[in-house]
Design an enzyme around this catalytic site. Structure first.
Site, PDB file in Angstrom:
ATOM      1  CB  CYS A 143      47.881  39.463  49.221  1.00 24.31           C
ATOM      2  SG  CYS A 143      46.953  37.974  49.639  1.00 24.31           S
ATOM      3  CG  HIS A 246      44.069  41.830  47.331  1.00 26.26           C
ATOM      4  ND1 HIS A 246      45.164  41.625  46.510  1.00 26.26           N
ATOM      5  CD2 HIS A 246      43.877  40.674  47.996  1.00 26.26           C
ATOM      6  CE1 HIS A 246      45.596  40.388  46.659  1.00 26.26           C
ATOM      7  NE2 HIS A 246      44.835  39.784  47.559  1.00 26.26           N
ATOM      8  CD  GLU A 248      45.370  44.762  44.622  1.00 32.25           C
ATOM      9  OE1 GLU A 248      45.669  45.369  45.660  1.00 32.25           O
ATOM     10  OE2 GLU A 248      45.348  43.507  44.564  1.00 32.25           O
TER      11      GLU A 248
END
Ligand code: MN
Length: 271
Positions: A143, A246, A248
């Site tokens: 990001c 993202h 994660e």
């Protein structure tokens, strides 16, 4: 019991333990990568001394650990020596998401809708990235991280996507809480294609800024249907991958295939 005998036994026991340690030591010099998780530095996104982490930081920690890495929370870095020292103590680096990037770093005046910037963090990420790229360190930039990588390489950003990149596709939800999701087309033969094994991903999206002009040595390896750049990789680097989404959060929310991005980082960090 005879004291002499028990002493003898104790020495025997001790030498057996010592031998075991020596044997393990020999084994680990031969195959350290397989047994010791590599230390993965997570660039500053909040005060690492806080006992409880925000959920964004926790998502990075959990995903790095699930991928087989040892998460190491990095402080704000203030000078070149500190950056070198820190890189010497870790094996791989994650540049995390966060604030808008100061547009003066790419020669622009602030747009009216520029949001929070953090000059200390910009300086820290710059020192970290300079040292990392110099030593061909494995990096995943997420990001704000991929945007920073782009600016670091001389690229520019849209400071405010809604007013400067007016498409039907939202890249951050109106409520600014939940993710938007949009398809991204992944470049064949790229790092991301190799890792994910799919030509199209339905990626999450929560970004206020976006990549405009691409920096030197970077390849665009994924774009959204509206043309927004969603991933970059650095030429002439073993493993420097930047993604606008993202991975994660994909992982902690159950899209486990995105763990592969962090597993690849751990693999390069183990070499
Ligand atoms: Mn997006």
């Amino acid at each position: 019991m005879n004291k002499k005998i028990s002493l003898f036994k104790a020495i025997k026991k001790l030498s057996a333990v010592l031998l075991l340690f020596l044997a393990l030591g020999c084994m680990s010099t031969g195959g350290a990568a397989a047994t010791v998780p590599p230390d993965i530095g997570i660039s500053w996104c909040e005060d690492p001394a806080q006992e409880e982490h925000g959920e964004d930081l926790q998502a990075y920690i959990d995903t790095v650990a699930a991928a087989g890495g040892n998460p190491v929370l990095l402080p704000l870095i203030e000078n070149e020596n500190q950056a070198k020292e820190i890189l010497g103590a870790i094996d791989g680096l994650v540049l995390t998401g966060g604030e808008d990037i100061d547009p003066s770093l790419y020669g622009e005046a602030p747009h009216a809708n520029l949001e929070y910037t953090n000059p200390q963090r910009d300086a820290s990420d710059s020192l970290l990235l300079a040292a990392a790229l110099k030593s061909d360190f494995p990096v995943v930039a997420v990001c704000r991280g991929v945007q920073f990588l782009n600016v670091f390489q001389g690229g520019t950003l849209y400071q405010d996507l809604p007013s400067q990149y007016g498409t039907d596709q939202l890249h951050r939800s109106a409520d600014e809480v939940d993710f938007e999701y949009h398809d991204i087309a992944v470049e064949e033969g790229s790092l991301l294609a190799g890792i994910m094994g799919q030509p199209v991903l339905n990626a999450n999206s929560w970004h206020h800024q976006g990549i405009k002009d691409v920096g030197a040595g970077l390849d665009v390896i994924a774009i959204a249907e509206d043309g927004m750049i969603e991933a970059l990789q650095l030429d002439d680097a073993a493993f420097v991958l930047g993604v606008q989404f993202h991975p994660e959060w994909h992982y902690v929310e159950g899209d486990t295939e995105y763990l592969a991005i962090f597993e690849e980082l751990v693999k390069f960090a183990s070499e």
